[in-house]
Design a protein around this motif. Sequence first.
Motif, PDB file in Angstrom:
ATOM      1  N   PHE A 410      -4.171  -2.143   2.751  1.00 29.30           N
ATOM      2  CA  PHE A 410      -3.710  -1.766   1.414  1.00 29.30           C
ATOM      3  C   PHE A 410      -3.121  -2.964   0.685  1.00 29.30           C
ATOM      4  CE2 PHE A 410      -0.697   0.117  -1.616  1.00 29.30           C
ATOM      5  CZ  PHE A 410      -1.546   0.983  -2.276  1.00 29.30           C
ATOM      6  N   GLY A 411      -2.189  -3.660   1.349  1.00 33.37           N
ATOM      7  CA  GLY A 411      -1.608  -4.865   0.770  1.00 33.37           C
ATOM      8  C   GLY A 411      -1.711  -6.011   1.747  1.00 33.37           C
ATOM      9  N   ALA A 437      -1.915   3.336   1.862  1.00 36.68           N
ATOM     10  CA  ALA A 437      -0.759   3.651   1.038  1.00 36.68           C
ATOM     11  C   ALA A 437       0.129   4.663   1.754  1.00 36.68           C
ATOM     12  CB  ALA A 437      -1.215   4.217  -0.310  1.00 36.68           C
ATOM     13  N   GLN A 468      -3.377  -7.572  -2.732  1.00 32.91           N
ATOM     14  CA  GLN A 468      -4.263  -6.417  -2.758  1.00 32.91           C
ATOM     15  C   GLN A 468      -5.345  -6.575  -1.707  1.00 32.91           C
ATOM     16  OE1 GLN A 468      -5.046  -6.790  -7.047  1.00 32.91           O
ATOM     17  NE2 GLN A 468      -4.381  -4.681  -7.255  1.00 32.91           N
ATOM     18  N   ARG A 472      -6.411  -1.057  -1.240  1.00 34.50           N
ATOM     19  CA  ARG A 472      -5.732  -0.970  -2.538  1.00 34.50           C
ATOM     20  C   ARG A 472      -6.709  -1.247  -3.676  1.00 34.50           C
ATOM     21  NH1 ARG A 472      -0.093  -4.094  -4.154  1.00 34.50           N
ATOM     22  NH2 ARG A 472       0.280  -2.982  -6.107  1.00 34.50           N
ATOM     23  N   ASP A 475      -8.651   1.845  -4.230  1.00 29.45           N
ATOM     24  CA  ASP A 475      -7.884   2.855  -4.964  1.00 29.45           C
ATOM     25  C   ASP A 475      -7.909   2.581  -6.464  1.00 29.45           C
ATOM     26  OD1 ASP A 475      -7.328   3.989  -2.562  1.00 29.45           O
ATOM     27  OD2 ASP A 475      -5.233   3.377  -2.474  1.00 29.45           O
TER      28      ASP A 475
END
Length: 695
Positions: A410-411, A437, A468, A472, A475
Motif C-alpha cells: 500500500f505504501g 490499507a 505509493q 495504493r 486504489d
Amino acid sequence: MATVARVVLDSPLPQLDRLFDYRVPAEIEDDCVPGVRVRVPLRSGARITDAYVVEVVTDDALSPENDFPGELSAVEELVSPVPVLAPEVWQLARAVADRAAGVASDVLRLAVPTRQVRPEKAWLERDRDHVPPRVTAAVVEGYGDAVIESVIDAGGRAAVSAIPHPVLLSAPAPAPTPTPVVVDGADASDSTDTPAPAPAPEPEPTWVPGWAATLAQAAAHTLAGERSAVIAVPDFRDVTDLERALLVLVPAERVVRFDAKQTNGQRARALLTARTHPVVAIGSRAAVYAPASDLGLIALWDDGDPSFAEQRAPYVHTRDVALVRTAQSGAALLMVSHARSTDVQRLVELGWLQEVGPHRARVPKVVPTAHQTNADGYAAQARIPSSAWRAAREASHDGPVLVQVSNPGFGTGLVCTECGERAHCRVCGGPLGSPHAGSTPQCRFCGALAAGYRCPTCGNGKLKPVGQGAQRTADELGRAFPDTRIVVADGSRPIDEVPARPAVVVATRGAEPDVAGGYACVLLLDGERMLAREGLRVQEDVLRIWANAAAKGAPGAPVYLVGIGGKLANAMALWRLDVPAHDELTDRRELFFPPAVRVATLTGTDEAVTGAIEALGDAPVGPVLGPVPVDDPTPGTVRAIVRFPYGHGTEVAATLKAEVIRRSSTRRVVKGGAKRRAAPALRVRMDDAEPFSEV
C-alpha cells in the motif's frame, strides 16, 4: 594390465579439486564408463565419498607425473551404470571453475541433479530404436532475409535486438510429401493394408512476445538440422512464454526444461533425454549446463537480469558460462535483449559479437512526460500526467492498460503521525510498510509484524503511509476508472496472463502479465524513485525494466514514461537503447570499473588478504582497493578488490586459487588433541560487482 578410473570427487574442499586415480574391480569393469556415479575411499579420512568417473584408462597410459609407487585403491561401489555426466559438461565445469578460481564439484552440483532411480530405470529400458519426430525448419522472421539463420549455420555470435511487441506465431508449412514410387504398375506405398496415419493437427497461431518468437524460430531452425539448442531465460514466466512459442514449431518430445520449479526427478529425466537425441533445452540458470547432443546454438534472453547471477559458489554468471561453452563447442551464440547490458556492449565494441536488429521494426511509441502538467483528482494522486491520463482513459475502452510501479504494498513506508519519524522494525531494523490499507504494519525486510507499534521518539501509536505502492496506486486508479476492472500483479500475487479486454493492470517491475496481442496503453511510473537507488548497474537495470514493459504493448500502442527526461528519456523515445550502454561503458573504462575490467574480491583475515595480494607479484593488476574492514560474523575480517585485464584472468585466478588451497590445507588442534578444520582464512570471488553497489 589394470583398468584405472580417473574420478572427480564430490567435495567442496579446494585441495581435492583434481582427478584421483582408482583401480576398477573386474566385476564392474564393463559398466564403469565415463560419466557414471561411483563411491570411492579416501585414505586420509578413512571414509567413503561420492565421485564421477571422468575417464577410464589402463595403468600404462597414466602420465609419469601420476605414477604412484604403491597399490591404487579400488572403486568401492558403482552407484549406477547410467552416465549422467556428459564429457562436454565436465569440460565446461572444469573451465568455469578455473575461470572463477573455484571448485569443479560446486559447478557439477548445478549441472547434475542428485540421483533419481526411477528416471534412470526408465532410461535404461527405453526403446533404443525410437526415432523422434522430425522438425520442419522455421524462418526467423523480422530480421531480413536469413540474417539470423546465417549466424547459426556459420557458428557465429550476435547481439540481437528483440522485436519490441508481441507477434502472432504460426507453425511453418510442412515439408511436401514425397511422390510415391511405382513398381510394376503398383504403388510401393501400398505394400501393406495398414492405413497411413492421419496427419497431426497443426497448432493454432499463438500470441507470444517478440523475443520468444525469435528464439523459438532460431531453435527450430537449429533442430531441423538435427543439432541441439540451449536457451537460458531469467525466470519461470519467461520459461512459460518460450515453451509456448516452441510448442507451436517443435514437437513436445523435442523440448526439455531445466528450471528451479522442477523436482530432482524431473531434472534427471530432462538430463537423460537431452543426452539421448537432439533437443531444445530451455530453462533458467541451470539450462546452460544441459548436456546436448551435437550442440548448434546457445542463446540467452535478457542477460542483464539479476536472476542470472548465481548465488552459490563459485558465483559464475550465466552469461560467462555461455561464453565459455561457446568457445568450447563452436556453437552459435545469440544474446537477445531489448536494452543491452554493458557486458554485451563491451563484446560488441570489441567486434566479438555482431549487431543484429529487427528489419523495419515497429518500435514502441514512447512519450516522455517530464515537462507535462499533472492531471486532476484521483489521476493526480496516482502520479499520472494529463496526456497519459487521457490516453489511458481512451485505451481502457478497447483493451487492458498496463501501469508499472516500483514497489508492492500500500505504501512504500510508514511514518509517525505526530513527529514524522520513519517507522522501523524492532526485530531487524528494516523499514515498516503496509501491505494493504488498514493492515498491521509489517517489516519489508524480515516480514515481522509490528502490532502495537509505538514511536520510539514521541511514544505515539499512530502511523500513516508515505509513498505509493502497487495497492495504493490501484486504489487511486479504481476511483479514477470507476467502471473498469483493476488488477494488481506483484510478487505476492503473481499473474501470468490477463484477458485482452478492458482493464487497468497495476504491476510491479518484472511482474507484468502477458496479454494476447499486447496492451492498449502502457504507463511507466516511479522512474525517479527507481533511478534514485544506489548501485553500479542502476541505470542499465532501470532501462531494461522500462524496455521490457514497453515491449508488452500492442504494435503502435502509446507508452508514457512519466517524470523522466534527459538521455534516458531520449533513448527510450528513439528506441536507441544501445546508446546508454555505450555511454555507461565509456564512463566505466575511465574509472577502471567492471565490465571494462575483471575484478576479484578477496575476503578474510588481514594477513591472508595481504598475502594473496603479495602472491600476485608482477601480475598486471590495477591499483588494489583496500584492504578495508567489512561486516562479517568473524571479527577482524577485511576485504580487498583486485582489478585486472581480461587477458590475464587465467593467471590471476590460478594464483588466487593456489593461495586458497594453501591456507585451506592447514588444520588446528583443539582441546583434547582432536583436529578440526579452521574457518577459511581467505575467500575469493571473481567478477563480483557487489562491492561497487554503493558507488
